[in-house]
Design an enzyme around this catalytic site. Structure first.
Site, PDB file in Angstrom:
ATOM      1  CG  ASP A 163      -2.103  -0.869   1.082  1.00 58.07           C
ATOM      2  OD1 ASP A 163      -2.397  -1.276  -0.043  1.00 58.07           O
ATOM      3  OD2 ASP A 163      -2.749  -1.163   2.103  1.00 58.07           O
ATOM      4  CE1 TYR A 218       3.997  -7.079   4.102  1.00 56.39           C
ATOM      5  CE2 TYR A 218       3.729  -9.453   3.877  1.00 56.39           C
ATOM      6  CZ  TYR A 218       3.580  -8.176   3.362  1.00 56.39           C
ATOM      7  OH  TYR A 218       3.025  -7.993   2.127  1.00 56.39           O
TER       8      TYR A 218
END
Length: 537
Positions: A163, A218
């Site tokens: 994003d 992540y």
């Protein structure tokens, strides 16, 4: 009596034959054939003679086809396209496009600090990671001018989308590119010269035409003060701690707090706090409940418990020991998943939900069993942590690397050799990049805005029933169960600014004032069957 005149028609056999003819034969005029309504006996021609004539016609057609194939082969040998140039015609080089150089399917390993970019995927009129990368590749000569305006021409794909504002220490795009550019001895170095300093190309390797990433890592980076319990006069304290008569050591933080202290005063004290070992161990104990196979339907949008797409496997979650930077102590959490759901990779909101459940459970002394409750069949609302702390470490290509290792016994000098895709080969450069660009950016934004504390206070003041799963019982009570399509009387409303990763300078009081004016968006948890496929390979 004469036969009536027949209409003129095109011979379909002649039409089919001409489709197979070469350029010279195809230029012949198409002649109509007049057919008479006569039989072989009427014309004086025997049936046997008619058969022989048809055989000769087929032979001529075959000769025509062979001639056409010969012309096309000759044109190919002369470098002509489509057999459209005659023998001896010169091929002019297009000075605008330059010489035609061979392209190979490659994987490009890169890293970036996403604060200044509108996400990973290339878009028109906005600055994106892929946009600046593709532009640099074109300037460096790795992409021809003919292909520099269209990603489809180079078979462009990405391993993971991010994003706007989300960082990646390692990500990967694949494309057909020119690996050897004239007068460019080090293509990676040349591309990095053309890239902005917050986007780096670690290297590239030639790959097979089909491969994907089934595993990703992540990191979520957050201030340790987020483990401090809610203030004793807050709505969350009263609903999750006080009414159950619960007490635990972290509540001691508020004993010395002034009743009249402001959020800014409280934040100064929070930044001086250091997480005790037992708090970090409690965090690790809760995180372990995510490992293994679970239904993650409550951590995404538009999926239900009974859908196979909701089942995913979390390999490992690692929580580091706290480290102090400046005045604030920070903790990093590495989440290694085999594959993630929609909004976990393409839009990593679900990773933020997982982190929110982890941290909120720890700061309210909620048992680790609550994670199993949230992965259970009933619907629940889980808020999203601020996007600021999220970073893609890198995708992992275990299956692809094993396959090429089994298939290839060639030396590294062989033109058909395919090297494994391994970000760890660039570990030193990646760590240096994170310390120079990504982590300082996160810490600077937090130091100026106190965004993590602002998020906590938005949670602590909520008075509805959506968060009643927080508490010493570690269960999802009926009052907090959400049924899709059924209206909730006081739903939690998420604020858009927690999706951002950069903020103008401002004090905590100013951010609180924005809460009253900001448009609040309730998460749409209704099932949307028209949305894209919920899994990314």
């Amino acid at each position: 009596m004469e036969s009536p005149e027949q209409p003129v028609t095109a011979n379909p056999e002649l039409k089919r034959a001409r489709l197979d003819e070469g350029p010279a034969e195809a230029s012949l005029e198409k002649k109509p054939r007049v057919q008479a309504d006569v039989t072989p006996s009427d014309s004086g021609v025997s049936a046997e003679s008619s058969t022989q004539a048809r055989g000769k016609g087929k032979g001529k057609k075959e000769q025509s086809r062979r001639a056409g194939r010969a012309v096309r082969q000759q044109n190919r040998e002369q470098g002509q396209r489509g057999g459209t140039r005659a023998e001896g015609e010169e091929v002019e080089e297009d000075s605008e496009k330059g010489p035609r150089l061979p392209k190979r399917q490659c994987a490009l390993l890169l890293g970036f600090c996403g604060s200044a970019y509108n996400g990973m995927q290339i878009q028109t009129e906005v600055r994106t990671i892929e946009g600046v990368l593709f532009e640099a590749l074109g300037k460096a000569g790795a992409v021809s001018k003919d292909n520099s305006k269209d990603l489809k021409k180079v078979n462009f794909n990405r391993a993971a989308r991010t994003d706007a504002g989300v960082h990646a220490a390692g990500n990967l795009v694949s494309m057909k590119m020119i690996m050897e550019v004239p007068d460019v001895p080090d293509l990676t170095a040349r591309v990095n010269e053309l890239l902005p300093p917050d986007v780096r190309l670690w290297g590239f390797v030639r790959v097979q035409n089909s491969f994907n990433a089934r595993s990703r890592k992540y990191t979520y980076f957050f201030p340790s003060y987020m483990l401090i319990p809610p203030k004793t006069d807050s709505a969350l304290y009263k609903s999750s701690i006080e009414q159950h008569g619960a007490s635990f050591s972290l509540l001691d933080f508020w004993k010395d707090a002034s009743v009249e202290s402001t959020p800014a005063d409280d934040l100064i004290r929070k930044r001086q706090w250091r997480a005790p070992k037992e708090a970090v161990e409690a965090l690790r104990e809760i995180a372990k409940r995510y490992e293994g196979s679970h239904k993650f339907h409550n951590f995404t949008v538009g999926h239900e418990f009974n859908e196979m797409q909701s089942l995913r496997y979390m390999k490992k979650i690692e929580i580091s020991d706290p480290v102090v930077y400046g005045e604030t102590e920070w903790i990093s959490v590495v989440l290694h998943g085999q594959s993630f759901m929609l909004h976990q990779v393409r839009y990593p909101a679900s990773l933020r939900k997982m982190m929110a459940a982890l941290i909120l459970a720890c700061r309210t002394n909620t048992p680790a069993t609550v994670i199993e409750e949230l992965c259970g069949p009933r619907g629940a609302f889980v808020p999203k942590m601020p996007a600021l702390g999220l970073m893609l470490e890198y995708p992992i290509f275990e299956t692809y690397n094993k396959r090429i290792q089994n298939e290839s016994n060639k030396s590294t000098d062989d033109k058909d050799y395919r090297a494994p895709i391994d970000f760890e080969l660039h570990r030193e450069k990646i760590e240096q990049f994170k310390e120079e660009f990504i982590y300082p950016k996160m810490r600077d934004v937090e130091d100026r805005s106190g965004i993590f504390d602002a998020w906590l206070r938005s949670i602590d003041k909520y008075e509805g029933s959506d968060l009643l799963w927080l508490g010493p019982k570690g269960i999802l009570p009926d009052a907090a169960v959400i049924q899709r399509g059924k209206h909730r009387t006081q739903p939690f409303r998420e604020k858009k600014r927690f999706d951002a990763t950069s903020f103008p300078e401002g004090r905590i009081e100013e951010m609180d004032a924005e809460d009253e004016e900001e448009i609040e968006v309730e998460e749409d948890i209704s099932t949307d069957k028209n949305q894209p496929e919920g899994m990314e390979a």
